[in-house]
Design an enzyme around this catalytic site. Structure first.
Site, short mmCIF file in Angstrom:
data_model
loop_
_atom_site.label_atom_id
_atom_site.label_comp_id
_atom_site.label_asym_id
_atom_site.label_seq_id
_atom_site.Cartn_x
_atom_site.Cartn_y
_atom_site.Cartn_z
N THR A 92 0.86 -1.19 0.00
CA THR A 92 0.00 0.00 0.00
C THR A 92 0.90 1.24 0.00
OG1 THR A 92 -1.62 -1.23 1.29
CG2 THR A 92 -1.85 1.16 1.27
N LEU A 220 -7.99 -9.61 -6.96
CA LEU A 220 -8.46 -8.68 -5.92
C LEU A 220 -9.81 -9.14 -5.39
CD1 LEU A 220 -7.54 -5.16 -7.39
CD2 LEU A 220 -6.27 -6.52 -5.74
N VAL A 269 -9.34 -13.07 16.20
CA VAL A 269 -9.02 -11.73 16.65
C VAL A 269 -8.89 -10.77 15.45
CG1 VAL A 269 -6.58 -12.37 16.75
CG2 VAL A 269 -7.36 -10.48 18.13
N GLY A 270 -9.10 -11.29 14.26
CA GLY A 270 -9.03 -10.45 13.05
C GLY A 270 -8.09 -11.08 12.05
N CYS A 275 -1.68 -9.49 2.46
CA CYS A 275 -2.54 -9.34 1.28
C CYS A 275 -3.93 -8.77 1.53
CB CYS A 275 -2.67 -10.68 0.58
SG CYS A 275 -1.10 -11.28 -0.04
N ARG A 442 -7.96 -17.07 19.27
CA ARG A 442 -8.02 -17.94 18.08
C ARG A 442 -8.94 -19.14 18.25
NH1 ARG A 442 -5.99 -15.94 13.27
NH2 ARG A 442 -4.21 -14.63 13.72
N1 LIG Z 1 2.76 -13.33 0.35
C1 LIG Z 1 1.77 -14.02 -0.19
O1 LIG Z 1 1.29 -14.99 0.38
C2 LIG Z 1 1.21 -13.65 -1.54
C3 LIG Z 1 0.33 -14.53 -2.18
C4 LIG Z 1 -0.18 -14.18 -3.43
C5 LIG Z 1 0.21 -13.00 -4.04
N2 LIG Z 1 1.07 -12.16 -3.40
C6 LIG Z 1 1.52 -10.97 -4.14
O2 LIG Z 1 2.80 -11.27 -4.69
C7 LIG Z 1 3.64 -10.11 -4.68
C8 LIG Z 1 4.92 -10.40 -3.91
O3 LIG Z 1 4.59 -10.66 -2.58
P1 LIG Z 1 5.66 -11.26 -1.57
O4 LIG Z 1 4.92 -11.56 -0.32
O5 LIG Z 1 6.42 -12.34 -2.24
O6 LIG Z 1 6.61 -9.98 -1.36
P2 LIG Z 1 8.05 -9.97 -0.67
O7 LIG Z 1 8.22 -8.62 -0.10
O8 LIG Z 1 8.21 -11.16 0.22
O9 LIG Z 1 9.07 -10.18 -1.89
C9 LIG Z 1 9.25 -9.25 -2.90
C10 LIG Z 1 10.72 -9.25 -3.29
O10 LIG Z 1 10.89 -8.44 -4.44
C11 LIG Z 1 12.17 -7.81 -4.35
N3 LIG Z 1 12.19 -6.65 -5.25
C12 LIG Z 1 11.45 -5.51 -5.20
N4 LIG Z 1 11.75 -4.71 -6.23
C13 LIG Z 1 12.70 -5.35 -6.96
C14 LIG Z 1 13.40 -5.02 -8.16
N5 LIG Z 1 13.16 -3.88 -8.80
N6 LIG Z 1 14.31 -5.89 -8.61
C15 LIG Z 1 14.56 -7.04 -7.96
N7 LIG Z 1 13.93 -7.41 -6.83
C16 LIG Z 1 13.00 -6.58 -6.34
C17 LIG Z 1 12.29 -7.45 -2.89
O11 LIG Z 1 13.64 -7.24 -2.52
C18 LIG Z 1 11.66 -8.68 -2.22
O12 LIG Z 1 12.62 -9.64 -1.86
C19 LIG Z 1 2.78 -8.99 -4.09
O13 LIG Z 1 2.16 -8.30 -5.14
C20 LIG Z 1 1.74 -9.74 -3.29
O14 LIG Z 1 0.55 -9.01 -3.15
C21 LIG Z 1 1.60 -12.47 -2.18
O1 LIG Z 2 -11.56 -18.59 8.87
C1 LIG Z 2 -10.55 -17.85 8.89
C2 LIG Z 2 -9.54 -17.89 7.90
C3 LIG Z 2 -8.48 -17.01 8.00
N1 LIG Z 2 -8.39 -16.14 9.04
C4 LIG Z 2 -7.26 -15.20 9.10
O2 LIG Z 2 -7.15 -14.53 7.87
C5 LIG Z 2 -5.79 -14.20 7.60
C6 LIG Z 2 -5.37 -14.66 6.21
O3 LIG Z 2 -5.32 -16.06 6.17
P1 LIG Z 2 -5.03 -16.90 4.84
O4 LIG Z 2 -5.93 -16.43 3.79
O5 LIG Z 2 -5.09 -18.31 5.20
O6 LIG Z 2 -3.50 -16.53 4.56
P2 LIG Z 2 -2.76 -15.61 3.46
O7 LIG Z 2 -1.40 -16.16 3.32
O8 LIG Z 2 -2.93 -14.18 3.82
O9 LIG Z 2 -3.52 -15.92 2.08
C7 LIG Z 2 -4.47 -15.03 1.50
O10 LIG Z 2 -3.81 -14.01 0.78
C8 LIG Z 2 -2.94 -14.49 -0.27
C9 LIG Z 2 -2.23 -13.28 -0.84
O11 LIG Z 2 -2.95 -12.64 -1.81
C10 LIG Z 2 -3.78 -15.25 -1.29
O12 LIG Z 2 -2.93 -15.72 -2.33
C11 LIG Z 2 -4.48 -16.40 -0.61
O13 LIG Z 2 -5.31 -17.08 -1.55
C12 LIG Z 2 -5.34 -15.85 0.54
O14 LIG Z 2 -5.93 -16.94 1.25
C13 LIG Z 2 -4.96 -14.84 8.71
O15 LIG Z 2 -4.65 -13.87 9.69
C14 LIG Z 2 -5.90 -15.88 9.29
O16 LIG Z 2 -5.65 -16.16 10.63
C15 LIG Z 2 -9.37 -16.09 10.01
O17 LIG Z 2 -9.30 -15.30 10.95
N2 LIG Z 2 -10.42 -16.97 9.92
#
Ligand SMILES: NC(=O)c1ccc[n+]([C@@H]2O[C@H](COP(=O)([O-])OP(=O)(O)OC[C@H]3O[C@@H](n4cnc5c(N)ncnc54)[C@H](O)[C@@H]3O)[C@@H](O)[C@H]2O)c1
Ligand SMILES: O=c1ccn([C@@H]2O[C@H](COP(=O)(O)OP(=O)(O)O[C@H]3O[C@H](CO)[C@@H](O)[C@H](O)[C@H]3O)[C@@H](O)[C@H]2O)c(=O)[nH]1
Length: 481
Positions: A92, A220, A269-270, A275, A442
């Site tokens: 954000t 999204l 608790v939220g 993400c 939890r």
């Molecule tokens: N974390 C999740 O579970 C999850 C799941 C689905 C989608 N996403 C999405 O995927 C994306 C990445 O999330 P994340 O959790 O892996 O982020 P992260 O912060 O763990 O990793 C991002 C990495 O990108 C690197 N980076 C940034 N700018 C760069 C550049 N210009 N060149 C090279 N490296 C660069 C950073 O150093 C960092 O290591 C986000 O858009 C997020 O919303 C995350």
């Molecule tokens: O019944 C539930 C399920 C989840 N949570 C909470 O919700 C948050 C998110 O949980 P979860 O969705 O399991 O984990 P994330 O790794 O944040 O994954 C979400 O966010 C990712 C990033 O975009 C997506 O890729 C996944 O599909 C989506 O599930 C956590 O704090 C959980 O504890 C609850 O409180 N109650």
């Protein structure tokens, strides 16, 4: 073209596990994961990976050095690749237009510019990061404005749906793989190439192809729907506490309706994590920009409800502890935003702890996976406190939960780690101040058993009857509410 070399820019929670699984399932493809952070790459090449994910270490160990490589050589990796994943962070925005709501796309743009600058030949560029609708258009624009002769790009959207703590499992057995592409012959060819990669282990019927914009918006929308379910059950939990209903029973009854389904109805608790909050705010911002205020308000309420839930829980702790926690010691169990991860981004623990610290509580914090330095960083950051030195004095981080509860007035459970369920709470009670309280944010503990051994027990979405508590306290319940 057959994809032989993949580059992934961004070695984070998404890039690392996703590309490790691709390397494991596609031994015919060379996968090069690059990042600008030297530390992150060093950790990916070490014994202790930068992120904890069940099963990930085995996959990395098997492929690293064979067809999986981690390095800081971004230019080389781009040059060699036929297909480039952009998996950088899209947090954000903390400044300027859209501050606090819009997604910050500066890292995405830097990647697009770097790719345009160094790429040779034809490349498929895949947007793996979560981005606002039509971000692929901006990437395409930057690429085409800087394209050199003999170079061509196709941009695809391929959002990631893995959840932390179950990333490897989710990647191996996805509900669906979503690929959005341009509706043209070249676009179809690029979609076919990416489909071919996933087809190494994902059945074709699970691979959905859509337009690029539908794909971007679906990501999204998915997170918004998931977060909405958690906020919905949390809203019901407040009603349960006020009426005497039990939210777990309500969740089972509601979830049995096959149209509703039983998943994601665990009151808590939220929600936390990197993400949900970010993507909801992004959706709200997009709706506002498109002059759809009713749509914006609808989704805004999901995050408002989440904030309400965290605050409500913290307030209840203070209220139950005779309206003051000043100089009281509270043992906090869990700091990660969910179990099986060391990630604390947007963890509800940060908000609940900061509320308690504002009330001058002393916190003994224990989490099985979160590093001590991370907890200190989260609780002393400028976004959380204006007095980091005071916070440092009030927090103690423990590596043994039995030490953390010594002389504590209460235990506060903020993450659902399995190990919390099997602790010897009788032993813990014996070293705590009396009356000893336990606040289960939890809903994972055996509350009846805790009441029986003498804990004043509070949880989300359920009030224990006065009679139960009276039995547990031997009649001394006057001071509780
Ligand atoms: N974390 C999740 O579970 C999850 C799941 C689905 C989608 N996403 C999405 O995927 C994306 C990445 O999330 P994340 O959790 O892996 O982020 P992260 O912060 O763990 O990793 C991002 C990495 O990108 C690197 N980076 C940034 N700018 C760069 C550049 N210009 N060149 C090279 N490296 C660069 C950073 O150093 C960092 O290591 C986000 O858009 C997020 O919303 C995350
Ligand atoms: O019944 C539930 C399920 C989840 N949570 C909470 O919700 C948050 C998110 O949980 P979860 O969705 O399991 O984990 P994330 O790794 O944040 O994954 C979400 O966010 C990712 C990033 O975009 C997506 O890729 C996944 O599909 C989506 O599930 C956590 O704090 C959980 O504890 C609850 O409180 N109650």
């Amino acid at each position: 073209m057959v994809v032989k070399n993949i580059c992934c820019i961004g070695a984070g929670y998404v890039g690392g596990p996703t590309c490790s699984v691709i390397a494991w399932k596609c031994p015919d493809i060379r996968v090069h994961v690059v990042d600008k952070s030297e530390l992150r790459i060093k950790q990916w090449n070490s014994e202790k990976l930068p992120i904890y994910e069940p099963g990930l270490e085995d996959v990395v160990k098997e492929c690293r050095g064979r067809n999986l490589f981690f390095s800081n050589d971004i230019e080389m990796a781009i040059k060699e690749a036929d297909l480039i994943f952009i998996s950088v962070n899209t947090p954000t925005k903390t400044y300027g237009i859209g501050k606090g709501r819009a997604a910050d796309l500066k890292h995405i743009e830097m990647c697009a510019r770097k790719i345009a600058e160094v790429a040779e030949g034809n490349k498929i560029v895949v947007e793996k990061s979560t981005v606002p609708v039509r971000a692929a258009e901006s990437i395409t624009h930057i690429l085409s404005a800087n394209t050199r002769p003999g170079v061509s790009f196709q941009v695809l959207s391929n959002p990631e749906f893995l959840a932390e703590g179950t990333a490897v499992e989710n990647l191996l057995h996805p509900d669906r793989v979503l690929i959005g592409g341009e509706e043209s012959v070249e676009g179809d060819e690029a979609v076919a190439q990416l489909t071919w990669i996933y087809n190494h282990w994902v059945p074709t019927e699970k691979i959905i192809t859509t337009s690029t914009w539908s794909s971007e918006l679906s990501k999204l929308a998915s997170n918004a729907f998931l977060a909405q379910r958690v906020s919905s059950i949390n809203a019901i939990s407040a009603l349960c506490e006020a009426t005497g209903a039990d939210v777990s029973q309500v969740a089972v009854a509601v979830g049995k309706d096959s149209r509703i389904g039983s998943k994601f109805l665990q009151a808590s608790v939220g929600f936390g994590g990197s993400c949900f909050q970010k993507d909801l705010l992004n959706l709200v911002y997009i709706a506002e920009c498109l002059n759809l205020p009713e749509v914006a308000m609808y989704w805004q309420q999901v995050t408002d409800m989440n904030e309400y839930q965290r605050t409500r829980f913290a307030k209840r702790i203070v209220e139950c502890l005779f309206n003051t926690v000043t100089d009281k010691t509270l043992a906090v169990f869990g700091f990660a935003f969910k179990k099986n991860t060391g990630d604390t981004r947007e963890s509800p623990a940060i908000y609940v702890c900061s509320h308690l610290l504002e009330e001058s509580a002393r916190l003994n914090i224990y989490d099985p996976k979160v590093e001590c330095k991370q907890i200190e960083h989260d609780l002393t950051s400028a976004a959380v406190t204006s007095d980091p030195e005071r916070v440092q004095q009030l927090i103690n981080i423990y590596s043994d939960p039995y030490e953390a509860v010594k002389d504590a007035h209460a235990i506060v459970v903020l993450t659902e780690w399995d190990e919390f369920i099997s602790y010897d709470y009788r032993k813990m009670l014996s070293v705590m101040k009396k009356p000893a309280f336990i606040f289960d944010g939890r809903k994972i503990l055996d509350h009846e058993a805790l009441i029986k051994i003498g804990f004043h027990t509070e949880t989300i979405g359920k009030r224990f009857s006065r009679n139960t508590l009276l039995r547990a306290s031997g009649g001394d319940i006057k001071m509780m509410h």
